[in-house]
Write a protein that holds these residues in place. Sequence first.
Motif, PDB file in Angstrom:
ATOM      1  N   TYR A  57       0.805  -1.304  -0.033  1.00 53.50           N
ATOM      2  CA  TYR A  57      -0.065   0.045   0.104  1.00 53.50           C
ATOM      3  C   TYR A  57       0.933   1.082  -0.061  1.00 53.50           C
ATOM      4  CZ  TYR A  57      -4.136  -2.825   1.045  1.00 53.50           C
ATOM      5  OH  TYR A  57      -5.014  -4.025   1.248  1.00 53.50           O
ATOM      6  N   GLY A  58       0.579   2.109  -0.827  1.00 53.40           N
ATOM      7  CA  GLY A  58       1.229   3.456  -1.061  1.00 53.40           C
ATOM      8  C   GLY A  58       0.988   4.333  -2.189  1.00 53.40           C
ATOM      9  N   ARG A  59       0.924   5.557  -2.123  1.00 52.88           N
ATOM     10  CA  ARG A  59       0.477   6.245  -3.284  1.00 52.88           C
ATOM     11  C   ARG A  59       1.544   6.007  -4.444  1.00 52.88           C
ATOM     12  NH1 ARG A  59      -3.315   7.027  -5.034  1.00 52.88           N
ATOM     13  NH2 ARG A  59      -4.426   9.070  -4.340  1.00 52.88           N
ATOM     14  N   GLY A  60       0.910   5.685  -5.628  1.00 54.95           N
ATOM     15  CA  GLY A  60       1.813   5.437  -6.664  1.00 54.95           C
ATOM     16  C   GLY A  60       2.333   4.017  -7.057  1.00 54.95           C
ATOM     17  N   VAL A  61       1.846   2.936  -6.082  1.00 51.47           N
ATOM     18  CA  VAL A  61       2.453   1.788  -6.212  1.00 51.47           C
ATOM     19  C   VAL A  61       1.910   1.116  -7.404  1.00 51.47           C
ATOM     20  CG1 VAL A  61       3.089   1.316  -3.787  1.00 51.47           C
ATOM     21  CG2 VAL A  61       0.836   0.764  -4.652  1.00 51.47           C
ATOM     22  N   GLY A  62       0.693   1.334  -7.834  1.00 52.56           N
ATOM     23  CA  GLY A  62       0.191   0.703  -8.982  1.00 52.56           C
ATOM     24  C   GLY A  62       0.134   1.519 -10.131  1.00 52.56           C
ATOM     25  N   ASP A  63       0.430   2.940  -9.989  1.00 48.25           N
ATOM     26  CA  ASP A  63       0.609   3.893 -10.901  1.00 48.25           C
ATOM     27  C   ASP A  63       1.872   4.784 -10.859  1.00 48.25           C
ATOM     28  OD1 ASP A  63      -0.337   5.355 -13.192  1.00 48.25           O
ATOM     29  OD2 ASP A  63      -1.784   6.870 -12.096  1.00 48.25           O
ATOM     30  N   ASN A  64       2.807   4.537 -11.331  1.00 53.91           N
ATOM     31  CA  ASN A  64       3.213   3.148 -11.670  1.00 53.91           C
ATOM     32  C   ASN A  64       4.637   2.837 -11.244  1.00 53.91           C
ATOM     33  OD1 ASN A  64       4.339   4.876 -14.011  1.00 53.91           O
ATOM     34  ND2 ASN A  64       4.628   3.052 -14.830  1.00 53.91           N
ATOM     35  N   LEU A  65       4.884   3.139 -10.058  1.00 55.05           N
ATOM     36  CA  LEU A  65       6.402   2.676  -9.204  1.00 55.05           C
ATOM     37  C   LEU A  65       6.594   1.442  -9.218  1.00 55.05           C
ATOM     38  CD1 LEU A  65       6.024   5.467  -6.591  1.00 55.05           C
ATOM     39  CD2 LEU A  65       6.958   5.513  -8.912  1.00 55.05           C
ATOM     40  N   VAL A  66       5.620   0.280  -8.882  1.00 51.59           N
ATOM     41  CA  VAL A  66       6.085  -0.983  -8.920  1.00 51.59           C
ATOM     42  C   VAL A  66       6.260  -1.588 -10.240  1.00 51.59           C
ATOM     43  CG1 VAL A  66       5.229  -3.432  -8.257  1.00 51.59           C
ATOM     44  CG2 VAL A  66       4.889  -1.455  -6.524  1.00 51.59           C
ATOM     45  N   PRO A  67       5.472  -1.504 -11.330  1.00 54.28           N
ATOM     46  CA  PRO A  67       5.667  -2.068 -12.469  1.00 54.28           C
ATOM     47  C   PRO A  67       7.120  -1.413 -13.093  1.00 54.28           C
ATOM     48  CG  PRO A  67       3.397  -1.113 -12.487  1.00 54.28           C
ATOM     49  CD  PRO A  67       3.954  -0.854 -11.123  1.00 54.28           C
ATOM     50  N   LEU A  68       7.308  -0.284 -12.944  1.00 53.99           N
ATOM     51  CA  LEU A  68       8.656   0.567 -13.418  1.00 53.99           C
ATOM     52  C   LEU A  68       9.909  -0.089 -12.324  1.00 53.99           C
ATOM     53  CD1 LEU A  68      10.423   2.288 -14.655  1.00 53.99           C
ATOM     54  CD2 LEU A  68       9.973   4.038 -12.881  1.00 53.99           C
ATOM     55  N   ALA A  69       9.797  -0.513 -11.208  1.00 54.02           N
ATOM     56  CA  ALA A  69      10.814  -1.001 -10.592  1.00 54.02           C
ATOM     57  C   ALA A  69      11.058  -2.474 -10.784  1.00 54.02           C
ATOM     58  CB  ALA A  69      10.392  -0.896  -8.786  1.00 54.02           C
ATOM     59  N   GLN A  70       9.897  -3.117 -11.196  1.00 54.16           N
ATOM     60  CA  GLN A  70       9.947  -4.642 -11.482  1.00 54.16           C
ATOM     61  C   GLN A  70      10.900  -4.487 -12.822  1.00 54.16           C
ATOM     62  OE1 GLN A  70       6.415  -6.903 -12.744  1.00 54.16           O
ATOM     63  NE2 GLN A  70       7.351  -8.714 -11.759  1.00 54.16           N
ATOM     64  N   ARG A  71      10.520  -4.023 -13.929  1.00 56.55           N
ATOM     65  CA  ARG A  71      11.111  -3.969 -15.053  1.00 56.55           C
ATOM     66  C   ARG A  71      12.690  -3.549 -14.813  1.00 56.55           C
ATOM     67  NH1 ARG A  71       6.456  -0.640 -18.639  1.00 56.55           N
ATOM     68  NH2 ARG A  71       4.723  -2.426 -18.609  1.00 56.55           N
ATOM     69  N   LEU A  72      12.964  -2.643 -13.924  1.00 57.70           N
ATOM     70  CA  LEU A  72      14.365  -2.389 -13.933  1.00 57.70           C
ATOM     71  C   LEU A  72      14.968  -3.598 -13.181  1.00 57.70           C
ATOM     72  CD1 LEU A  72      14.072   1.362 -12.351  1.00 57.70           C
ATOM     73  CD2 LEU A  72      15.154   0.390 -14.496  1.00 57.70           C
ATOM     74  N   ILE A  73      14.474  -4.196 -12.513  1.00 56.68           N
ATOM     75  CA  ILE A  73      14.883  -5.465 -11.895  1.00 56.68           C
ATOM     76  C   ILE A  73      15.027  -6.436 -12.948  1.00 56.68           C
ATOM     77  CG2 ILE A  73      14.862  -7.520 -10.277  1.00 56.68           C
ATOM     78  CD1 ILE A  73      13.313  -5.373  -8.431  1.00 56.68           C
ATOM     79  N   LEU A  74      14.065  -6.627 -13.795  1.00 60.00           N
ATOM     80  CA  LEU A  74      14.065  -7.730 -14.822  1.00 60.00           C
ATOM     81  C   LEU A  74      15.274  -7.501 -15.776  1.00 60.00           C
ATOM     82  CD1 LEU A  74      10.343  -8.351 -15.192  1.00 60.00           C
ATOM     83  CD2 LEU A  74      12.248  -9.924 -14.329  1.00 60.00           C
ATOM     84  N   PHE A  75      15.574  -6.488 -16.265  1.00 61.65           N
ATOM     85  CA  PHE A  75      16.511  -5.707 -17.137  1.00 61.65           C
ATOM     86  C   PHE A  75      17.891  -6.321 -16.766  1.00 61.65           C
ATOM     87  CE2 PHE A  75      13.944  -1.818 -18.452  1.00 61.65           C
ATOM     88  CZ  PHE A  75      13.069  -2.601 -19.110  1.00 61.65           C
ATOM     89  N   LYS A  76      18.230  -6.687 -15.326  1.00 60.43           N
ATOM     90  CA  LYS A  76      19.279  -7.272 -15.137  1.00 60.43           C
ATOM     91  C   LYS A  76      19.703  -8.741 -15.853  1.00 60.43           C
ATOM     92  CE  LYS A  76      19.288  -5.374 -10.645  1.00 60.43           C
ATOM     93  NZ  LYS A  76      19.419  -5.591  -9.099  1.00 60.43           N
ATOM     94  N   LYS A  77      18.593  -9.365 -16.102  1.00 62.81           N
ATOM     95  CA  LYS A  77      18.585 -10.877 -16.543  1.00 62.81           C
ATOM     96  C   LYS A  77      17.746 -10.797 -17.834  1.00 62.81           C
ATOM     97  CE  LYS A  77      15.665 -11.727 -12.531  1.00 62.81           C
ATOM     98  NZ  LYS A  77      15.573 -12.739 -11.406  1.00 62.81           N
ATOM     99  N   PHE A  78      17.371  -9.629 -18.308  1.00 59.02           N
ATOM    100  CA  PHE A  78      16.680  -9.878 -19.436  1.00 59.02           C
ATOM    101  C   PHE A  78      17.455 -10.469 -20.836  1.00 59.02           C
ATOM    102  CE2 PHE A  78      12.818  -7.482 -21.636  1.00 59.02           C
ATOM    103  CZ  PHE A  78      11.902  -8.134 -20.946  1.00 59.02           C
ATOM    104  N   SER A  79      16.804 -10.985 -21.805  1.00 58.00           N
ATOM    105  CA  SER A  79      17.423 -11.555 -23.019  1.00 58.00           C
ATOM    106  C   SER A  79      18.224 -10.469 -23.550  1.00 58.00           C
ATOM    107  CB  SER A  79      16.173 -11.497 -24.124  1.00 58.00           C
ATOM    108  OG  SER A  79      16.838 -11.879 -25.318  1.00 58.00           O
ATOM    109  N   LYS A  80      19.519 -11.057 -23.723  1.00 50.95           N
ATOM    110  CA  LYS A  80      20.717 -10.308 -24.333  1.00 50.95           C
ATOM    111  C   LYS A  80      20.647 -10.256 -25.931  1.00 50.95           C
ATOM    112  CE  LYS A  80      22.632  -9.441 -20.464  1.00 50.95           C
ATOM    113  NZ  LYS A  80      21.642 -10.155 -19.565  1.00 50.95           N
ATOM    114  N   GLU A  81      19.221 -10.783 -26.315  1.00 48.43           N
ATOM    115  CA  GLU A  81      19.327 -10.535 -27.740  1.00 48.43           C
ATOM    116  C   GLU A  81      18.337  -9.449 -28.141  1.00 48.43           C
ATOM    117  OE1 GLU A  81      18.100 -14.774 -28.278  1.00 48.43           O
ATOM    118  OE2 GLU A  81      20.190 -15.305 -28.533  1.00 48.43           O
TER     119      GLU A  81
END
Length: 277
Positions: free
Chosen positions: A109-133
């Motif tokens: 719970y918190g302002r902006g978690v859905g719009d759209n801080l958590v989606p952004l943070a998740q993508r930054l974390i995933l980019f560490k191991k995202f496809s290198k192609e």
Amino acid sequence: MNDEWTEQDTAECKKIVTSWVSMRPVESNPSGLDMIWQDISKRFISLGFDLKIDENSDAPYRPLLTATREISENAPWIGFFGHYDVEEADSLNWNTDPWELHEQNNRWYGRGVGDNLVPLAQRLILFKKFSKEVNLVYYLQGEEEIGSPFANQIYPGYVPPPVALWIEETGYFYTSGQQRLMLLNSNSMTERIISDLKDILNEENRTMKIRNRPLNKAFGADKCPCLAHLVNNTPYLAIGPNDDSCKVHGSNESISIQHLGIVALQYHKIAEVVANE
């Protein structure tokens, strides 16, 4: 959890978003917007992205950010867009402090978690191991909640790389568990993506509903600088962890922690399909 999204990833996401929420990145608090864009910029650079900053002289605390990571001139591009500002919260009645992240019943719970801080943070974390192609480009603004005035002025002059697929700031799950996928400009590649995403949902005993329209916008899709000036006729997906209970722009905004794992699997599958085009 899975290899694409671990308990450590959830903990890191929570840590990042806790910091971002506490910055109070709203238009009435320029210092908060200044802090968050600088933090996000450092994270992109640490992931090997090149960063372009377009500063608004009237509001230097919320510049436009363009982050690119090109691994090969022959690799296909995936484009992302979103925003780092959040809606005001102080005039609403919250059960908890909107500027402190709280966890309850597998939700944050918190302002902006859905719009759209958590989606952004998740993508930054995933980019560490995202496809290198695949090559990546990410467009971020800090004024979406006030109608994107500077972005709508500047984005028409942008010439994005040859993006094969655009991905919106987030997506949606119904209370039933069914996923609602927004889709525009479908082609054979998106048909393969949809098929693979449905397979992932089947493993979770979930189904998918496809809507041929963009994600809802507070100021309308025609006022979104990315939809108006970047996407054009390129395939587009709105996909992410939001759900019926997020209460975006309302009091007690929240996001489901449980959706992060399945969405991570889907992001990786999307990158795999695009890479093999």
